[in-house]
Design a protein around this motif. Structure first.
Motif, PDB file in Angstrom:
ATOM      1  N   LYS A   6       2.890   5.585  11.047  1.00  0.00           N
ATOM      2  CA  LYS A   6       2.778   6.900  10.984  1.00  0.00           C
ATOM      3  C   LYS A   6       2.460   7.161   9.171  1.00  0.00           C
ATOM      4  O   LYS A   6       1.778   8.002   8.988  1.00  0.00           O
ATOM      5  N   GLN A   7       3.085   6.202   8.315  1.00  0.00           N
ATOM      6  CA  GLN A   7       2.718   6.342   6.957  1.00  0.00           C
ATOM      7  C   GLN A   7       2.701   4.834   6.596  1.00  0.00           C
ATOM      8  O   GLN A   7       3.334   4.189   6.809  1.00  0.00           O
ATOM      9  N   THR A   8       1.394   4.708   5.528  1.00  0.00           N
ATOM     10  CA  THR A   8       1.578   3.156   5.137  1.00  0.00           C
ATOM     11  C   THR A   8       1.102   3.127   3.675  1.00  0.00           C
ATOM     12  O   THR A   8       0.547   4.100   3.456  1.00  0.00           O
ATOM     13  N   ILE A   9       1.442   1.947   3.431  1.00  0.00           N
ATOM     14  CA  ILE A   9       0.463   1.657   2.083  1.00  0.00           C
ATOM     15  C   ILE A   9      -0.721   0.752   2.617  1.00  0.00           C
ATOM     16  O   ILE A   9      -0.699  -0.144   3.159  1.00  0.00           O
ATOM     17  N   LEU A  10      -1.969   1.518   2.145  1.00  0.00           N
ATOM     18  CA  LEU A  10      -3.238   0.899   2.414  1.00  0.00           C
ATOM     19  C   LEU A  10      -3.663   0.247   1.370  1.00  0.00           C
ATOM     20  O   LEU A  10      -4.204   0.927   0.483  1.00  0.00           O
ATOM     21  N   ALA A  11      -3.882  -1.089   1.697  1.00  0.00           N
ATOM     22  CA  ALA A  11      -4.326  -2.069   0.694  1.00  0.00           C
ATOM     23  C   ALA A  11      -5.557  -2.512   1.235  1.00  0.00           C
ATOM     24  O   ALA A  11      -5.927  -3.233   2.387  1.00  0.00           O
ATOM     25  N   ALA A  30       5.330  -1.492  -1.079  1.00  0.00           N
ATOM     26  CA  ALA A  30       5.851  -1.555   0.111  1.00  0.00           C
ATOM     27  C   ALA A  30       7.457  -1.707   0.199  1.00  0.00           C
ATOM     28  O   ALA A  30       8.128  -1.129   0.976  1.00  0.00           O
ATOM     29  N   LYS A  31       7.788  -2.487  -0.642  1.00  0.00           N
ATOM     30  CA  LYS A  31       9.326  -2.797  -1.038  1.00  0.00           C
ATOM     31  C   LYS A  31       9.794  -1.915  -1.681  1.00  0.00           C
ATOM     32  O   LYS A  31      11.086  -1.407  -1.303  1.00  0.00           O
ATOM     33  N   THR A  32       9.137  -1.265  -2.621  1.00  0.00           N
ATOM     34  CA  THR A  32       9.981  -0.149  -3.617  1.00  0.00           C
ATOM     35  C   THR A  32       9.978   1.006  -2.722  1.00  0.00           C
ATOM     36  O   THR A  32      11.048   1.989  -2.851  1.00  0.00           O
ATOM     37  N   THR A  33       9.214   1.275  -2.172  1.00  0.00           N
ATOM     38  CA  THR A  33       9.070   2.586  -1.281  1.00  0.00           C
ATOM     39  C   THR A  33       9.554   2.388   0.214  1.00  0.00           C
ATOM     40  O   THR A  33       9.818   3.417   0.710  1.00  0.00           O
ATOM     41  N   GLN A  34       9.981   1.445   0.665  1.00  0.00           N
ATOM     42  CA  GLN A  34      10.513   1.177   1.999  1.00  0.00           C
ATOM     43  C   GLN A  34       9.065   1.673   2.937  1.00  0.00           C
ATOM     44  O   GLN A  34       9.708   2.467   3.826  1.00  0.00           O
ATOM     45  N   THR A  35       8.062   1.417   2.693  1.00  0.00           N
ATOM     46  CA  THR A  35       6.978   1.755   3.750  1.00  0.00           C
ATOM     47  C   THR A  35       6.350   0.608   4.265  1.00  0.00           C
ATOM     48  O   THR A  35       6.200  -0.297   3.365  1.00  0.00           O
ATOM     49  N   PRO A  36       5.910   0.546   5.372  1.00  0.00           N
ATOM     50  CA  PRO A  36       4.996  -0.382   5.858  1.00  0.00           C
ATOM     51  C   PRO A  36       3.621  -0.529   5.005  1.00  0.00           C
ATOM     52  O   PRO A  36       3.372   0.100   4.378  1.00  0.00           O
ATOM     53  N   LEU A  37       3.205  -1.698   5.057  1.00  0.00           N
ATOM     54  CA  LEU A  37       1.981  -2.292   4.365  1.00  0.00           C
ATOM     55  C   LEU A  37       0.718  -2.443   5.490  1.00  0.00           C
ATOM     56  O   LEU A  37       1.160  -3.024   6.388  1.00  0.00           O
ATOM     57  N   THR A  38      -0.370  -1.806   5.223  1.00  0.00           N
ATOM     58  CA  THR A  38      -1.466  -2.305   5.827  1.00  0.00           C
ATOM     59  C   THR A  38      -2.690  -2.787   5.305  1.00  0.00           C
ATOM     60  O   THR A  38      -3.118  -2.260   4.233  1.00  0.00           O
ATOM     61  N   LEU A  39      -3.037  -3.878   5.724  1.00  0.00           N
ATOM     62  CA  LEU A  39      -4.211  -4.747   4.913  1.00  0.00           C
ATOM     63  C   LEU A  39      -5.521  -4.266   5.706  1.00  0.00           C
ATOM     64  O   LEU A  39      -5.516  -4.281   7.089  1.00  0.00           O
ATOM     65  N   GLY A  99      10.291  -9.628   5.677  1.00  0.00           N
ATOM     66  CA  GLY A  99      11.119  -8.446   5.293  1.00  0.00           C
ATOM     67  C   GLY A  99      10.207  -7.305   4.999  1.00  0.00           C
ATOM     68  O   GLY A  99      10.723  -6.194   5.175  1.00  0.00           O
ATOM     69  N   VAL A 100       8.773  -7.497   4.841  1.00  0.00           N
ATOM     70  CA  VAL A 100       7.945  -6.587   4.537  1.00  0.00           C
ATOM     71  C   VAL A 100       7.168  -6.285   5.945  1.00  0.00           C
ATOM     72  O   VAL A 100       6.465  -7.389   6.596  1.00  0.00           O
ATOM     73  N   GLU A 101       7.307  -5.122   6.613  1.00  0.00           N
ATOM     74  CA  GLU A 101       6.434  -4.729   7.626  1.00  0.00           C
ATOM     75  C   GLU A 101       5.081  -4.770   7.328  1.00  0.00           C
ATOM     76  O   GLU A 101       4.487  -3.909   6.658  1.00  0.00           O
TER      77      GLU A 101
END
Length: 286
Positions: A6-11, A30-39, A99-101
């Motif tokens: 629903k919310q992501t860091i978009l790389a 992603a770690k500092t904001t506790q947000t999943p990462l999308t490549l 640990g990083v989604e």
């Protein structure tokens, strides 16, 4: 294809020079904001005709054969790009620490159209820029990247160097509405929670810069960690980049330019000059 979160860091990665750095910054935020990462990888329509011989007269009966050949060439190029992108995404995912989604996404179409479509689900966008081959040479910013920066309302990190975890960040401040908004974002979000912050203002005189900085101090009240307010005089871009280099800042944060769609005005802007000349990543905030 929709995003997995629903919310992501978009790389955004394409296999070019800074794709691994884009991923690594994505992991950090992603770690500092506790947000999943999308490549994220985009597959643009390949240019046809690069290998097909179009010389000579085309007979009426041969036209269909030529069109079939062009279609087949485009299909073959597209398949190569898709396969390359998938392999790259898998390789980059393997380098993401436990640990990083993380998820990967591949789409057809232009970068600008895709990230605009995904904006509502994007907490932060990370893009790689072409590097500088020679000292003092200005970086060329592509049209799609310009459109992305101009149009999106999420933090955008422009990566122009190998990954290095920021310990000190310079925040350019001129007292404007966009600068105040950028400072509020830095103060209120965990993007830069553990770093030493240098709020730097450049004016025609030190006194005027000090006066401008007074409006920044309340915005940083209660912020954890070291905060420095620095007044400089001179030309803005030269002075800011000189201070950044002198103090070994690993990151520059600043307000982004407005929505003006005139290309000549964009390239005359302070933001564009900083993008072209900065030697460290830039975090653009609205």
């Amino acid at each position: 294809m929709p995003l997995a979160f629903k919310q992501t860091i978009l790389a955004c990665v394409d296999g070019s020079t800074y794709s691994e750095a884009v991923r690594d910054f994505g992991v950090l935020f992603a770690k500092t904001t506790q947000t999943p990462l999308t490549l994220f990888n985009t597959i643009e329509n390949p240019k046809t005709g690069g290998n097909t011989d179009l010389s000579g007269n085309i007979t009426l009966g041969g036209r269909d054969d030529l069109l079939d050949a062009l279609v087949e060439e485009e299909r073959a190029k597209s398949k190569v790009m898709i396969d390359f992108g998938r392999e790259m995404l898998e390789r980059l995912k393997e380098g993401v620490e436990e640990g990083v989604e993380v998820a990967s996404l591949q789409r057809h179409g232009s970068l600008y159209e895709n990230v605009q479509d995904l904006e509502a689900q994007t907490r932060m966008l990370i893009l790689g820029l072409s590097g500088q081959d020679h000292e003092g040479q200005e970086r060329v910013v592509g049209e799609q990247v310009e459109e992305v920066i101009r149009s999106l309302h999420v933090p955008i990190l422009l990566v122009n160097a190998p990954f290095k975890e920021p310990r000190k960040v310079m925040i350019a401040y001129d007292g404007s509405k966009s600068a105040k908004k950028a400072l509020e974002t830095v103060a209120q979000t965990p993007l830069l929670k553990a770093v030493e912050r240098h709020i730097v203002c450049v004016e025609s005189s030190i006194k005027k810069a000090q006066e401008t900085l007074e409006s920044a101090k309340p915005l940083m009240a209660g912020v954890e960690g070291k905060v420095h307010f620095v007044a400089l005089e001179g030309e803005a871009v030269e002075s800011l980049l000189g201070y950044q280099a002198k103090e070994n800042m690993e990151l520059i944060a600043m307000g982004a330019f407005s929505h003006n769609r005139l290309r000549d005005k964009l390239f005359g802007s302070f933001t564009a000059k900083m993008i072209a000349r900065a030697g460290v990543p830039l975090l653009l905030l609205r």
